[in-house]
Every structure is written in structure tokens, then in C-alpha cells.
Scaffold this active site. Structure first.
Site, PDB file in Angstrom:
ATOM      1  N   HIS A  17      46.695  41.763  30.150  1.00  0.00           N
ATOM      2  CA  HIS A  17      46.829  43.211  30.325  1.00  0.00           C
ATOM      3  C   HIS A  17      46.492  43.898  29.013  1.00  0.00           C
ATOM      4  O   HIS A  17      46.807  43.384  27.949  1.00  0.00           O
ATOM      5  CB  HIS A  17      48.268  43.562  30.752  1.00  0.00           C
ATOM      6  CG  HIS A  17      48.388  44.935  31.332  1.00  0.00           C
ATOM      7  ND1 HIS A  17      48.583  46.054  30.543  1.00  0.00           N
ATOM      8  CD2 HIS A  17      48.329  45.376  32.610  1.00  0.00           C
ATOM      9  CE1 HIS A  17      48.636  47.123  31.327  1.00  0.00           C
ATOM     10  NE2 HIS A  17      48.484  46.743  32.577  1.00  0.00           N
TER      11      HIS A  17
ATOM     12  N   GLU B   1      49.026  42.638  39.234  1.00  0.00           N
ATOM     13  CA  GLU B   1      48.130  42.356  40.359  1.00  0.00           C
ATOM     14  C   GLU B   1      48.515  41.076  41.094  1.00  0.00           C
ATOM     15  O   GLU B   1      48.341  40.963  42.303  1.00  0.00           O
ATOM     16  CB  GLU B   1      46.678  42.225  39.872  1.00  0.00           C
ATOM     17  CG  GLU B   1      46.174  43.389  39.058  1.00  0.00           C
ATOM     18  CD  GLU B   1      45.827  44.588  39.905  1.00  0.00           C
ATOM     19  OE1 GLU B   1      45.998  44.517  41.135  1.00  0.00           O
ATOM     20  OE2 GLU B   1      45.395  45.597  39.336  1.00  0.00           O
TER      21      GLU B   1
HETATM   22  C1  LIG Z   1      43.264  42.948  32.098  1.00  0.00           C
HETATM   23  C2  LIG Z   1      42.228  42.578  31.042  1.00  0.00           C
HETATM   24  C3  LIG Z   1      40.913  43.324  31.343  1.00  0.00           C
HETATM   25  C4  LIG Z   1      42.753  43.024  29.659  1.00  0.00           C
HETATM   26  O1  LIG Z   1      41.848  42.623  28.743  1.00  0.00           O
HETATM   27  P1  LIG Z   1      41.915  42.962  27.187  1.00  0.00           P
HETATM   28  O2  LIG Z   1      43.252  43.408  26.769  1.00  0.00           O
HETATM   29  O3  LIG Z   1      40.782  43.852  26.891  1.00  0.00           O
HETATM   30  O4  LIG Z   1      41.730  41.525  26.577  1.00  0.00           O
HETATM   31  P2  LIG Z   1      40.431  41.022  25.896  1.00  0.00           P
HETATM   32  O5  LIG Z   1      39.251  41.241  26.786  1.00  0.00           O
HETATM   33  O6  LIG Z   1      40.370  41.594  24.509  1.00  0.00           O
HETATM   34  O7  LIG Z   1      40.716  39.439  25.842  1.00  0.00           O
HETATM   35  C5  LIG Z   1      41.400  38.777  24.781  1.00  0.00           C
HETATM   36  C6  LIG Z   1      41.115  37.285  24.913  1.00  0.00           C
HETATM   37  O8  LIG Z   1      41.843  36.775  26.040  1.00  0.00           O
HETATM   38  C7  LIG Z   1      40.927  36.257  27.007  1.00  0.00           C
HETATM   39  N1  LIG Z   1      41.409  36.682  28.319  1.00  0.00           N
HETATM   40  C8  LIG Z   1      41.945  37.893  28.663  1.00  0.00           C
HETATM   41  N2  LIG Z   1      42.334  37.877  29.942  1.00  0.00           N
HETATM   42  C9  LIG Z   1      42.052  36.647  30.412  1.00  0.00           C
HETATM   43  C10 LIG Z   1      42.232  36.043  31.672  1.00  0.00           C
HETATM   44  N3  LIG Z   1      42.780  36.686  32.697  1.00  0.00           N
HETATM   45  N4  LIG Z   1      41.820  34.757  31.829  1.00  0.00           N
HETATM   46  C11 LIG Z   1      41.261  34.087  30.799  1.00  0.00           C
HETATM   47  N5  LIG Z   1      41.079  34.610  29.575  1.00  0.00           N
HETATM   48  C12 LIG Z   1      41.473  35.879  29.385  1.00  0.00           C
HETATM   49  C13 LIG Z   1      39.570  36.856  26.665  1.00  0.00           C
HETATM   50  O9  LIG Z   1      38.534  36.030  27.119  1.00  0.00           O
HETATM   51  C14 LIG Z   1      39.660  36.932  25.180  1.00  0.00           C
HETATM   52  O10 LIG Z   1      39.437  35.646  24.651  1.00  0.00           O
HETATM   53  P3  LIG Z   1      38.774  35.455  23.173  1.00  0.00           P
HETATM   54  O11 LIG Z   1      39.767  36.004  22.214  1.00  0.00           O
HETATM   55  O12 LIG Z   1      38.597  33.975  23.075  1.00  0.00           O
HETATM   56  O13 LIG Z   1      37.475  36.222  23.194  1.00  0.00           O
HETATM   57  C15 LIG Z   1      41.993  41.056  31.025  1.00  0.00           C
HETATM   58  O14 LIG Z   1      43.176  40.391  30.664  1.00  0.00           O
HETATM   59  C16 LIG Z   1      41.447  40.519  32.341  1.00  0.00           C
HETATM   60  O15 LIG Z   1      40.240  40.582  32.562  1.00  0.00           O
HETATM   61  N6  LIG Z   1      42.349  39.975  33.231  1.00  0.00           N
HETATM   62  C17 LIG Z   1      41.914  39.448  34.506  1.00  0.00           C
HETATM   63  C18 LIG Z   1      41.717  40.542  35.512  1.00  0.00           C
HETATM   64  C19 LIG Z   1      43.036  41.155  35.976  1.00  0.00           C
HETATM   65  O16 LIG Z   1      44.001  40.465  36.290  1.00  0.00           O
HETATM   66  N7  LIG Z   1      43.035  42.503  36.039  1.00  0.00           N
HETATM   67  C20 LIG Z   1      44.188  43.258  36.463  1.00  0.00           C
HETATM   68  C21 LIG Z   1      44.857  43.905  35.281  1.00  0.00           C
HETATM   69  S1  LIG Z   1      46.352  44.746  35.745  1.00  0.00           S
END
Ligand SMILES: CC(C)(COP(=O)(O)OP(=O)(O)OC[C@H]1O[C@@H](n2cnc3c(N)ncnc32)[C@H](O)[C@@H]1OP(=O)(O)O)[C@@H](O)C(=O)NCCC(=O)NCCS
Length: 390
Positions: free
Chosen positions: A269, A327
Site C-alpha cells: 500500500h 483489497e
Molecule cells: C499498492 C501498490 C501500488 C503500492 O505501491 P508503492 O507504495 O508505490 O510501492 P512501490 O511500487 O514503490 O514498491 C516498493 C517495492 O515493493 C515491491 N512491491 C510492492 N507491492 C508489491 C506486491 N504486491 N507484490 C510484490 N512486490 C511488491 C515493488 O516491486 C518494489 O520492489 P523494489 O524495491 O525491489 O523495486 C503496490 O503495493 C501494488 O502494486 N500492490 C499490488 C496491487 C494491489 O493490491 N493494489 C490494491 C492497493 S489497495
């Protein structure tokens, strides 16, 4: 020169009494109550009253609110006509919700009235009708006759009734009620921000809510609880077909997925760096709903998948604090309530419209135009060239 806050992250827009999101400690407060305290106990109408009026209603106030909402659930003929046209085109349900909500302007007895009472009256009418728009459209889309609202039922139970035409199971109605309370408001999320920007121009309630629905429709906001549930179903099937344990299959799959850069749906998140408090509330609600249900095993299997995914994320992405988000359990709970995955986002709207209307009223009271700045990066010295010479 000031730094650009891309996506406005970390920028404080204003003050609100509606909800507090503390991502570092995993805290969500709605109208003064921790979400775990409010969501499983309140009915949706109580939470609405809390947001609209700053306190839980007394018995007489609750009875009045329930009756007023229930009396306004019917749709104007013009809205029904629009939904029929949309169903012929097979528009996505979120688009039909936007169209249907927009048409509610035609039903406003005093369109020019900008008093607080008028805003509150419109908030009531929109919140009452959003579930009717979704349920009516859903049935039309599937070639079924719409089901008229039942004024004897509460907001959540009536929504289920209008979707299915069957008396809702009390456990399902309670599960949905808890979901609606849990996601009703969540700080300055994109759709709420959109609603407040529109309200800040002294526009009207319907315009603000229609804009918010447009923002909620996007997959980065309305989310994708569907894929989180698909993941559980697919892993279950693989375990069944291979004769291996679900835990084993999940471990192999998730390790491979994370190693190849895939994201595990329902984890991580932007704001919460600990477990999303809404995941716990919805997890408990799902547990209660699945207790004694035909597919009780689905809940157990989801827990197994969650546990293994968390272990793999910790192993392969240490320090990123990737925890279960809202979610994951939304999908499980709404599936248990009997909803198709295509209804998950519109049902999010059925809840969040309560928060939007409260924010719009707050913004009208604040009465300050929201107008951020941008840094221009184009040229500044171009000379006019006639069209024939370009
Ligand atoms: C929600 C979300 C977009 C938040 O992302 P964010 O805070 O921008 O996190 P980042 O994109 O900066 O990711 C940080 C690291 O964690 C990893 N990561 C984040 N969410 C992940 C997940 N669900 N599965 C695997 N790896 C994940 C990224 O690949 C990144 O890895 P790195 O440091 O090796 O590059 C992300 O966690 C995600 O895509 N989750 C899955 C989709 C989901 O459940 N969405 C509903 C949200 S309520």
C-alpha cells in the site's frame, strides 16, 4: 524554486473531521472512532449520520434518517431510460453509475438553491439512489427486470434485495454493512479530492459526485479486488489438480512471481507500511460470514494463501513492509455476500458516496478555491506563423 510534489504526495490540503489515516502505525479513524470499533457495530445509516453531523444518531434521529433515505430510493423515469440505453450498449457498471447519477439533477426541485439545507437534501437523495442505480443497471445488463426497493429494509440489506430479488441472509447483510462502513472514507484519496476540487469552485453536489465516480473508476483507485480472489481460486485449483498442498503450491508460485517482477495482488500500500487496518476488519467480517457457509474452506484457503504470500514478500522484498491490504479481504467478503467481481468497484462507490457527500459539504463550508500551481517547461519566445506557412 520550490520542489514539485508530484502526485501531491505529502501535501496537506486542508483540515477535516471526517477521517484520519495514519499509514505508519496502521490506524484509520472514522469520525472519531477507530475503524475496528465502528465498522462491525454500526449500520450504514449510523455511519452516514456520523459523517454528515459529527456524531452518532440517537434512536429517533436514526429512525428518521432510515425512513428519509428509504423514501428516496426510487429512480426518476429519465434515469431508468438512461440505464436501459446503457445496458443495450453493455456499458461497464461504473459508466452506468456515472450516467445515472448525473441525471439526478433533472429531479432537483430547486436546482439554484445553494443553501446548506439544499446541499444536505441532495446528499441524501444521491446516497439513497446510488445503490438503486447500480442494482437496477446490473439486472438490466443481465436481461432481468429491476427489483423495486423495499422501504422495510436497511440501506445494505435493500441493496442486496435489489440486486438479487431475494430476501438477504442476515449474515450477508451484516457482512455488507461492515464493508460499507469500512471504506466509506479514507483521507484525501483521489476521488474525494476530485469531489472537493469541484465543490471548491462553488459548483454543485451532483457535479462533485459525478466527478468523484469518474475518478473512482480508474484501476489505480477503485482497485482490483477481483484479481486477488482469482489468485486464491487459481492456486486452489492447481493444488487440487496436482495433489500438492495449497501452501506448497502457493509458495512455489509466489516465489516465482515475485522473482520475475510480478506484484502479488492484495499486498502492499502507498500509505500503509504496516497491515492495513481495514484488512483486519474485513478479515473478521469474512470469517464470521463464512462460518457455517457452504464454502467455509474458501476462507481457510485465503488465509493460507495470505500467510504464505506474506512470508515470501518478507523473504524476497525485505524492508519494503509489504502487508495485506484492503483489497484482499474485500474480494473474499463481497464474494461471500454473493456478489460478482464486476460489482466490487460499483459497491465501493455505494459506500464511498457517503464520504464524498460529507467532504463536499465540508468544502462548501470552507469555501476556498483549490488551485495548485504547475511549473511551465515549454518555450516562451515563439513567433506567429500563418497556417499556410507552417
Ligand atoms: C499498492 C501498490 C501500488 C503500492 O505501491 P508503492 O507504495 O508505490 O510501492 P512501490 O511500487 O514503490 O514498491 C516498493 C517495492 O515493493 C515491491 N512491491 C510492492 N507491492 C508489491 C506486491 N504486491 N507484490 C510484490 N512486490 C511488491 C515493488 O516491486 C518494489 O520492489 P523494489 O524495491 O525491489 O523495486 C503496490 O503495493 C501494488 O502494486 N500492490 C499490488 C496491487 C494491489 O493490491 N493494489 C490494491 C492497493 S489497495
Amino acid at each position: 524554486m520550490t520542489d514539485i510534489a508530484r502526485g501531491l504526495e505529502g501535501v496537506l490540503l486542508t483540515e477535516t473531521r471526517l477521517s484520519l489515516v495514519n499509514g505508519r502505525d496502521g490506524v484509520l479513524i472514522i469520525g472519531g472512532y477507530p475503524v475496528a470499533e465502528l465498522a462491525p457495530n454500526a449500520c450504514f445509516e449510523e455511519t452516514l449520520h456520523l459523517l454528515w453531523h459529527g456524531k452518532l444518531p440517537k434512536k429517533a434521529e436514526l429512525d428518521t434518517l432510515r425512513a428519509t433515505l428509504a423514501a428516496q430510493r426510487g429512480l426518476p423515469a429519465v434515469t431508468l431510460g438512461l440505464l436501459k440505453a446503457a445496458a443495450e450498449k453493455k456499458l461497464p457498471t461504473m459508466d452506468a453509475l456515472r450516467l445515472g447519477t448525473d441525471s439526478l439533477s433533472l429531479d432537483d426541485a430547486k436546482p439554484g438553491d445553494t443553501s446548506r439545507e439544499a446541499h444536505e437534501r441532495r446528499a441524501m437523495s444521491i446516497v439513497a439512489r446510488v445503490p438503486t442505480i447500480v442494482a437496477t443497471y446490473w439486472r438490466l445488463l443481465h436481461g432481468q427486470q429491476p427489483v423495486a426497493p423495499d422501504a422495510k429494509l436497511g440501506h445494505a440489506a435493500n441493496y442486496l434485495w435489489m440486486l438479487t430479488g431475494e430476501a438477504p441472509r442476515p449474515a450477508a447483510a451484516r457482512g455488507l454493512e461492515t464493508y460499507l462502513n469500512t471504506v466509506i472514507d479514507h483521507g484525501m484519496n483521489a476521488s474525494t479530492f476530485t469531489a472537493r476540487v469541484i465543490a471548491s469552485t462553488r459548483s454543485d453536489m451532483v457535479s462533485a459526485i459525478v466527478g468523484a465516480i469518474g475518478a473512482l473508476k480508474g484501476p489505480l483507485h477503485g482497485g482490483a479486488p477481483g484479481p486477488a480472489l482469482d489468485m486464491v481460486f487459481e492456486l486452489r485449483q492447481e493444488a487440487e489438480e496436482s495433489g500438492k498442498t495449497l501452501s506448497n503450491v502457493t509458495e512455489v508460485w509466489s516465489r516465482n512471481a515475485v522473482r520475475t517482477g510480478e506484484r502479488l495482488m492484495g499486498f502492499g500500500h502507498r500509505v500503509y507500511k504496516v497491515r492495513d487496518p481495514r484488512a483486519d476488519v474485513l478479515g473478521h467480517a469474512a470469517e464470521a460470514l463464512f462460518e457455517g457457509a457452504e464454502d467455509k474452506q474458501l476462507y481457510e484457503d485465503a488465509r493460507t494463501v495470505e500467510e504464505v504470500c506474506l512470508m515470501i514478500l518478507e523473504e524476497l522484498k525485505p524492508g519494503r513492509n509489504l502487508k495485506t491490504n484492503v483489497e484482499f479481504y474485500t474480494a473474499l467478503l463481497l464474494h461471500g455476500v454473493g456478489m460478482d467481481a464486476q460489482l466490487f468497484s460499483p459497491t465501493f462507490g455505494v459506500s464511498r458516496v457517503g464520504g464524498w457527500t460529507a467532504h463536499v459539504i465540508e468544502q462548501f463550508t470552507e469555501d476556498r478555491l483549490i488551485r495548485p500551481d504547475v511549473r511551465y517547461t515549454g518555450p516562451t519566445d515563439l513567433k506567429w506563423v500563418p497556417v499556410e506557412a507552417r
